[in-house]
Write a protein that holds these residues in place. Structure first.
Motif, PDB file in Angstrom:
ATOM      1  N   LEU C 259     -18.604  22.488 -67.817  1.00 27.80           N
ATOM      2  CA  LEU C 259     -19.907  22.274 -67.190  1.00 27.80           C
ATOM      3  C   LEU C 259     -20.961  23.123 -67.909  1.00 27.80           C
ATOM      4  O   LEU C 259     -21.889  22.607 -68.504  1.00 27.80           O
ATOM      5  CB  LEU C 259     -19.819  22.637 -65.706  1.00 27.80           C
ATOM      6  CG  LEU C 259     -20.920  22.150 -64.799  1.00 27.80           C
ATOM      7  CD1 LEU C 259     -21.047  20.657 -64.807  1.00 27.80           C
ATOM      8  CD2 LEU C 259     -20.653  22.622 -63.358  1.00 27.80           C
ATOM      9  N   THR C 260     -20.817  24.427 -67.842  1.00 26.74           N
ATOM     10  CA  THR C 260     -21.712  25.365 -68.538  1.00 26.74           C
ATOM     11  C   THR C 260     -21.141  26.779 -68.432  1.00 26.74           C
ATOM     12  O   THR C 260     -20.321  27.042 -67.556  1.00 26.74           O
ATOM     13  CB  THR C 260     -23.128  25.358 -67.913  1.00 26.74           C
ATOM     14  OG1 THR C 260     -23.856  26.469 -68.404  1.00 26.74           O
ATOM     15  CG2 THR C 260     -23.102  25.453 -66.407  1.00 26.74           C
ATOM     16  N   GLY C 261     -21.594  27.648 -69.308  1.00 28.39           N
ATOM     17  CA  GLY C 261     -21.115  29.027 -69.253  1.00 28.39           C
ATOM     18  C   GLY C 261     -22.034  29.921 -68.442  1.00 28.39           C
ATOM     19  O   GLY C 261     -21.705  31.065 -68.161  1.00 28.39           O
ATOM     20  N   ASP C 262     -23.197  29.423 -68.054  1.00 30.70           N
ATOM     21  CA  ASP C 262     -24.159  30.246 -67.321  1.00 30.70           C
ATOM     22  C   ASP C 262     -23.842  30.246 -65.823  1.00 30.70           C
ATOM     23  O   ASP C 262     -23.573  29.196 -65.232  1.00 30.70           O
ATOM     24  CB  ASP C 262     -25.573  29.680 -67.558  1.00 30.70           C
ATOM     25  CG  ASP C 262     -26.639  30.546 -66.939  1.00 30.70           C
ATOM     26  OD1 ASP C 262     -27.067  31.490 -67.603  1.00 30.70           O
ATOM     27  OD2 ASP C 262     -27.027  30.277 -65.778  1.00 30.70           O
ATOM     28  N   TYR C 266     -23.995  26.956 -63.550  1.00 31.19           N
ATOM     29  CA  TYR C 266     -22.679  26.472 -63.103  1.00 31.19           C
ATOM     30  C   TYR C 266     -22.706  26.205 -61.601  1.00 31.19           C
ATOM     31  O   TYR C 266     -22.254  25.155 -61.139  1.00 31.19           O
ATOM     32  CB  TYR C 266     -21.619  27.517 -63.446  1.00 31.19           C
ATOM     33  CG  TYR C 266     -20.205  27.121 -63.076  1.00 31.19           C
ATOM     34  CD1 TYR C 266     -19.538  26.124 -63.783  1.00 31.19           C
ATOM     35  CD2 TYR C 266     -19.535  27.737 -62.020  1.00 31.19           C
ATOM     36  CE1 TYR C 266     -18.247  25.756 -63.449  1.00 31.19           C
ATOM     37  CE2 TYR C 266     -18.238  27.383 -61.685  1.00 31.19           C
ATOM     38  CZ  TYR C 266     -17.595  26.392 -62.401  1.00 31.19           C
ATOM     39  OH  TYR C 266     -16.319  26.029 -62.070  1.00 31.19           O
ATOM     40  N   ALA C 267     -23.280  27.160 -60.852  1.00 32.44           N
ATOM     41  CA  ALA C 267     -23.383  26.974 -59.399  1.00 32.44           C
ATOM     42  C   ALA C 267     -24.205  25.732 -59.075  1.00 32.44           C
ATOM     43  O   ALA C 267     -23.836  24.928 -58.196  1.00 32.44           O
ATOM     44  CB  ALA C 267     -24.020  28.209 -58.758  1.00 32.44           C
ATOM     45  N   GLY C 286     -10.325  32.017 -57.464  1.00 34.28           N
ATOM     46  CA  GLY C 286     -10.483  32.774 -58.709  1.00 34.28           C
ATOM     47  C   GLY C 286     -11.444  33.929 -58.538  1.00 34.28           C
ATOM     48  O   GLY C 286     -11.539  34.514 -57.457  1.00 34.28           O
ATOM     49  N   THR C 287     -12.162  34.251 -59.630  1.00 33.14           N
ATOM     50  CA  THR C 287     -13.120  35.362 -59.590  1.00 33.14           C
ATOM     51  C   THR C 287     -14.529  34.812 -59.369  1.00 33.14           C
ATOM     52  O   THR C 287     -14.954  33.910 -60.077  1.00 33.14           O
ATOM     53  CB  THR C 287     -13.079  36.137 -60.922  1.00 33.14           C
ATOM     54  OG1 THR C 287     -11.761  36.647 -61.074  1.00 33.14           O
ATOM     55  CG2 THR C 287     -14.058  37.289 -60.935  1.00 33.14           C
ATOM     56  N   PHE C 288     -15.213  35.364 -58.379  1.00 30.74           N
ATOM     57  CA  PHE C 288     -16.561  34.870 -58.064  1.00 30.74           C
ATOM     58  C   PHE C 288     -17.536  36.033 -57.952  1.00 30.74           C
ATOM     59  O   PHE C 288     -17.146  37.154 -57.615  1.00 30.74           O
ATOM     60  CB  PHE C 288     -16.554  34.097 -56.736  1.00 30.74           C
ATOM     61  CG  PHE C 288     -15.809  32.794 -56.813  1.00 30.74           C
ATOM     62  CD1 PHE C 288     -16.464  31.626 -57.161  1.00 30.74           C
ATOM     63  CD2 PHE C 288     -14.450  32.733 -56.563  1.00 30.74           C
ATOM     64  CE1 PHE C 288     -15.775  30.425 -57.255  1.00 30.74           C
ATOM     65  CE2 PHE C 288     -13.752  31.543 -56.657  1.00 30.74           C
ATOM     66  CZ  PHE C 288     -14.413  30.386 -57.000  1.00 30.74           C
ATOM     67  N   TYR C 289     -18.783  35.728 -58.216  1.00 33.12           N
ATOM     68  CA  TYR C 289     -19.844  36.722 -58.024  1.00 33.12           C
ATOM     69  C   TYR C 289     -20.867  36.142 -57.039  1.00 33.12           C
ATOM     70  O   TYR C 289     -20.478  35.451 -56.105  1.00 33.12           O
ATOM     71  CB  TYR C 289     -20.465  37.101 -59.380  1.00 33.12           C
ATOM     72  CG  TYR C 289     -19.446  37.699 -60.320  1.00 33.12           C
ATOM     73  CD1 TYR C 289     -19.048  39.025 -60.196  1.00 33.12           C
ATOM     74  CD2 TYR C 289     -18.827  36.933 -61.306  1.00 33.12           C
ATOM     75  CE1 TYR C 289     -18.094  39.578 -61.028  1.00 33.12           C
ATOM     76  CE2 TYR C 289     -17.858  37.475 -62.147  1.00 33.12           C
ATOM     77  CZ  TYR C 289     -17.506  38.796 -62.007  1.00 33.12           C
ATOM     78  OH  TYR C 289     -16.553  39.343 -62.823  1.00 33.12           O
ATOM     79  N   ALA C 290     -22.150  36.373 -57.303  1.00 30.81           N
ATOM     80  CA  ALA C 290     -23.173  35.982 -56.321  1.00 30.81           C
ATOM     81  C   ALA C 290     -23.241  34.482 -56.060  1.00 30.81           C
ATOM     82  O   ALA C 290     -23.833  34.054 -55.074  1.00 30.81           O
ATOM     83  CB  ALA C 290     -24.530  36.482 -56.794  1.00 30.81           C
ATOM     84  N   GLU C 291     -22.618  33.684 -56.935  1.00 23.81           N
ATOM     85  CA  GLU C 291     -22.691  32.227 -56.761  1.00 23.81           C
ATOM     86  C   GLU C 291     -21.728  31.744 -55.669  1.00 23.81           C
ATOM     87  O   GLU C 291     -21.770  30.567 -55.306  1.00 23.81           O
ATOM     88  CB  GLU C 291     -22.408  31.504 -58.082  1.00 23.81           C
ATOM     89  CG  GLU C 291     -20.954  31.457 -58.528  1.00 23.81           C
ATOM     90  CD  GLU C 291     -20.425  32.806 -58.972  1.00 23.81           C
ATOM     91  OE1 GLU C 291     -21.231  33.721 -59.151  1.00 23.81           O
ATOM     92  OE2 GLU C 291     -19.202  32.951 -59.089  1.00 23.81           O
TER      93      GLU C 291
END
Lengths: 216, 271, 385
Positions: C259-262, C266-267, C286-291
């Motif tokens: 999809l994209t690396g950003d 991505y979100a 998996g691993t997630f951040y603010a998205e």
């Protein structure tokens, strides 16, 4: 053989990388750097594959005129414009900078700011005192939220003026974050760390192989 | 009616949030701010540094999250320039150099700071770990040239700066997990003092490091920026942002209370 | 009288001369840097030598130090940049390996005078095979690994290893079944972690199990990827799962795509897919951040059954608020053992519990000893580098 060779590589590299973490000798560090370099070399090739799949996916959508295929056109326009200007002229080119400041920055900021809206709707739905535990969660969240903003201390100093200490709301918030929150987080982190060790051992020894596909 | 309140359409909530965000931006209301200890510690540390000291600011936030760390960066830079403290800027993120460079130039111009003498922006180099560790040995081995393509060794303010030994403080302004990387590699291995300013969404991650002393100071989101501005006696973007955040917090608290009242009345009715 | 006058005059002139000579000969004296030693830097690859000397008081008049190293011709040359007056050591990382190096430290005074220390003895830098600063870490690793390995060995033939119920994993079949009944797709998001991330690998093991079921039920499985290497591994893995189930015809490569690396692009992309395609089940593993909340809340708004799992503990509250089931931390890593019921994998979970007991005992012992002023456990743990 299709399974055994990757598993053997996994074992060898897994053990070697653990060794390099404990050995500062130049030979072991050379191995470490070499493996890291291999990883860096693989990344651009994988990127090429990724771009190819991106193009394939969107070309198929445009060709088949699937629903919302117009968005795929926008992907291509964005990609081509940035590559045509960015690659030959570099990131400090005025057009690239303009596109960055006026397209990417506001779009990224918009996505991030959506969090405020989503947090509000998620909090409204999730914070219901359905049980005693849910009530505790709700009460703690309220204290942290009110202590997070100046109005918390303002109310405390007015309403609780008979109390021997001032600025109680922010103090209480800080205590919850420092003590209760940290205690819970450390518990989860310890569990996660053990999980990582266990998963790594399973992968290195070839006990865990489902990531290679299939069941066993 | 109760059912409607409890299952309020999320679009109604979105409109309410939009209103409480827009309103205080148009009609600013000044709230009294209590300065928290972690922010004060950072301020005091910089305050006690002698003129001519050097701090490094890592601009580790992207364009998406700049709303919170940028006011912090402004306040700290303003403080440093006013005390004659030199600033080295850099970033670990590829899409940040343009933002950070522009910001440094702007704040420097406001404070009559000269590029190359009072501050420098090194830019970005790939490989988080390699960059942090490399600068521990020699900054110019990682950044041979700065963002403006000047040779780092020829920049006047870098004359006596080789590595972290000459850096009095590293301030990481982050929206992701870079602060942990700075702590693990720069603090643990090279002993450089580290402080952070992070977005509110990841603030809980930082408290363990504050307790262990690995972070000497911490600015939490808008609140941190506003607190620092209060210490400088120069209200700015952080204070405005905090006012907006205050109304948003109050709205969420109000909505949660409303939802719970409706929930309790309905449960009582159902027996 | 004349004699006396002459004598007094000569004596006075002599005294003035002596005093003047004495006064002008008295330049301020500075003590040389003391206890200057050069040693092979411990726990490195033999690429540096550390020079140390004693600290001087603040009012010593010393404004900085220079370090000088011997050259092939026997002379000494200045290395590095001028050090601060508070410095007490210098690590020389630009030495020639296998060669003997000697140093001396030059103190710079406020009158720009240079005061040399004594020359150090010659030192040859050598690399170490074991980092002694990591001994306690190494011991901890051996203990924890041993606990897990012994448990795996003991459980290898034991089918009755107890594992507590994990609702999030129990719901995997329910989610796939629901999507099949509704004739809608399943969206699987692997988070933002790269392939080197253990959480991403754990997520892949769950995806493998999901792919086997979707192969059986012919339910479309959509996997938008954020990392190109993950994309290629996932394609190969899902393809193998479909092959193992005897349904290679049902595998559609275009459903697993980059999809994209950003992060936020991505979100936005995943949210767009959710709104347009309305998948019946969404897996966020998996691993997630603010998205995380952006995706989970959008999934919630379309009424999809959502199963999340992450080791990013700061994102757990968002998932718990917006998803139907959440795998908390280590539950994500337990997934493959739980779903496959393989005795050896289950044994590793038991080993983790033994590891926890070791950690609990260490914490309790450490706190108790600390209360009595005994702090060797704390010191040991703090010494880890």
């Amino acid at each position: 053989m299709k399974r055994q060779i990757p598993l053997a590589f996994c074992f060898l590299f897994g053990i070697a990388m653990i060794f390099t973490q404990f050995s500062p000798h130049s030979y072991s560090q050379a191995v470490y750097k070499e493996v890291i370099n291999w990883g860096l070399i693989i990344s651009p090739f994988a990127m090429v594959l990724a771009v190819v799949t991106l193009i394939q996916t969107h070309v198929t959508r445009i060709n088949l005129r699937t629903e919302h295929w117009q968005y795929s056109l926008i992907v291509f326009v964005g990609m081509i414009v940035m590559v045509l200007i960015g690659v030959p002229f570099g990131p400090q080119n005025s057009i690239v900078e303009w596109l960055y400041n006026n397209v990417q920055v506001p779009m990224d900021a918009t996505m991030f700011s959506l969090l405020a809206f989503f947090i509000a709707s998620a909090a409204f739905r999730a914070f219901r005192a359905r049980s005693f535990e849910a009530f505790l969660l709700l009460a703690t969240a309220m204290i942290v939220m009110i202590g997070n903003v100046p109005v918390g201390d303002l109310v405390w100093n007015k309403v609780m003026s008979w109390m021997p200490w001032t600025d109680g709301a922010s103090w209480l918030r800080q205590w919850i974050l420092d003590v209760l929150n940290n205690a819970a987080r450390r518990g989860i982190i310890l569990g996660v760390s053990l999980g990582v060790i266990s998963q790594s051992i399973r992968i290195i020894l070839g006990i865990e192989r489902s990531y290679l596909g299939g069941g066993d | 009616m109760l059912e409607k309140i409890m299952n309020m359409d999320r679009r109604v909530i979105f409109i309410l949030v939009a209103l409480v965000v827009i309103f205080p931006t148009l009609v600013p209301v000044r709230m009294p701010i209590t300065v928290s200890e972690p922010t004060r510690n950072l301020y005091d540390f910089i305050e006690t540094l002698p003129s001519g000291s050097t701090i490094m600011i890592a601009f580790d936030y992207g364009p998406s999250s700049l709303a919170e760390p940028e006011p912090m960066a402004k306040a700290v830079m303003q403080h440093c320039f006013s005390k004659g403290i030199k600033i080295i800027g850099m970033t670990l993120l590829p899409n940040t150099p343009t933002l950070a460079h522009k910001l440094m130039r702007k704040i420097a111009a406001e404070n009559n700071a000269v590029y190359g003498e009072d501050y420098v922006f090194l830019g970005y180099r790939p490989g988080t770990l390699q960059v942090i560790l490399g600068m521990g040995t020699d900054i110019s081995s990682v950044f041979e040239t700065d963002y403006e393509n000047k040779t780092v060794d020829e920049i006047p303010m870098m004359e006596n700066i080789t590595n972290y030994d000459q850096i009095d403080l590293l301030l990481d302004l982050a929206s992701g997990s870079t602060t942990e990387a700075w702590i693990i590699y720069a603090n643990t291995r090279y002993g450089v003092k580290i402080a952070a300013g992070v977005t509110a969404v990841i603030i809980a991650q930082m408290y363990p490091y504050l307790q262990t002393g690995q972070l000497i100071g911490l600015m939490p989101g808008y609140l941190g920026a506003a607190e620092y501005e209060k210490l400088l006696n120069a209200p700015g973007d952080g204070t405005i942002g905090l006012n907006t955040a205050t109304y948003a917090h109050l709205l969420i608290i109000g909505l949660v209370i409303l939802g719970n009242i409706a929930f309790f009345i309905q449960r009582r009715r159902e027996g | 009288m004349t004699y006396n006058k002459t004598f007094i005059c000569i004596t006075t002139c002599l005294l003035i001369f002596l005093c003047g000579t004495y006064a002008f000969s008295q330049e301020p004296t500075f003590s040389t840097p003391t206890n200057v030693t050069a040693k092979d830097t411990p726990n490195d690859d033999g690429s540096s030598i550390t020079v140390t000397w004693d600290a001087v008081p603040e009012d010593s008049g010393i404004t900085g130090y220079k370090i000088l190293r011997n050259t092939d011709s026997g002379e000494f040359e200045e290395i590095g940049k001028q050090l601060k007056p508070t410095a007490t050591q210098y690590k020389d990382s630009e030495i020639e390996k296998g060669k003997t190096h000697a140093y001396f430290v030059q103190a710079i005074t406020d009158s720009e005078a240079l005061v040399n220390s004594q020359q150090t003895e010659g030192v040859i830098a050598t690399g170490q095979w074991f980092h002694t600063g990591k001994t306690s870490l190494f011991i901890a690793m051996i203990i924890l690994c041993a606990a897990i390995l012994v448990s795996i060995y003991l459980c290898r033939n034991n089918q009755d290893v107890f594992v507590r119920r994990i609702p999030g994993l129990e719901a995997v079949d329910e989610a796939i079944g629901r999507a099949t009944e509704m004739g809608r797709s399943i969206l699987y998001v692997l988070g933002l972690g790269g392939v080197e991330n253990v959480a991403t690998i754990a997520s892949m093991t769950i995806l493998g199990q999901v792919a086997r079921r979707t192969a059986d039920y012919e339910t479309p499985l959509r996997v938008p990827c954020n990392d190109p290497i993950v994309l290629n591994v996932v394609r190969e893995m899902v393809k193998t799962s479909y092959l193992d189930e005897g349904r290679p015809d049902a595998y559609q490569e275009e459903n697993i795509f980059y999809l994209t690396g950003d992060q936020f692009a991505y979100a936005a992309g995943v949210d767009g897919m959710m709104i347009r395609e309305k998948p019946a089940a969404v897996f966020l593993q998996g691993t997630f951040y603010a998205e995380s909340l952006l995706m989970a809340e959008t999934g919630n708004s379309i009424g999809a059954i959502q199963i999340a799992g992450t080791d990013s503990e700061h994102q757990l509250p968002f998932f718990i608020a917006a998803c139907d089931y959440t795998l908390i931390g280590e539950e994500l890593y337990a997934a493959s053992a739980y779903l496959s019921k393989e005795p050896m994998l289950l044994g590793s979970l038991r080993g983790q519990d033994w590891g926890k007991i070791v950690i609990f005992v260490t914490i309790i012992l450490g706190v108790t000893l600390e209360l009595f002023g005994i702090n060797w456990i704390t010191t040991l743990l703090q010494s880890v580098r």
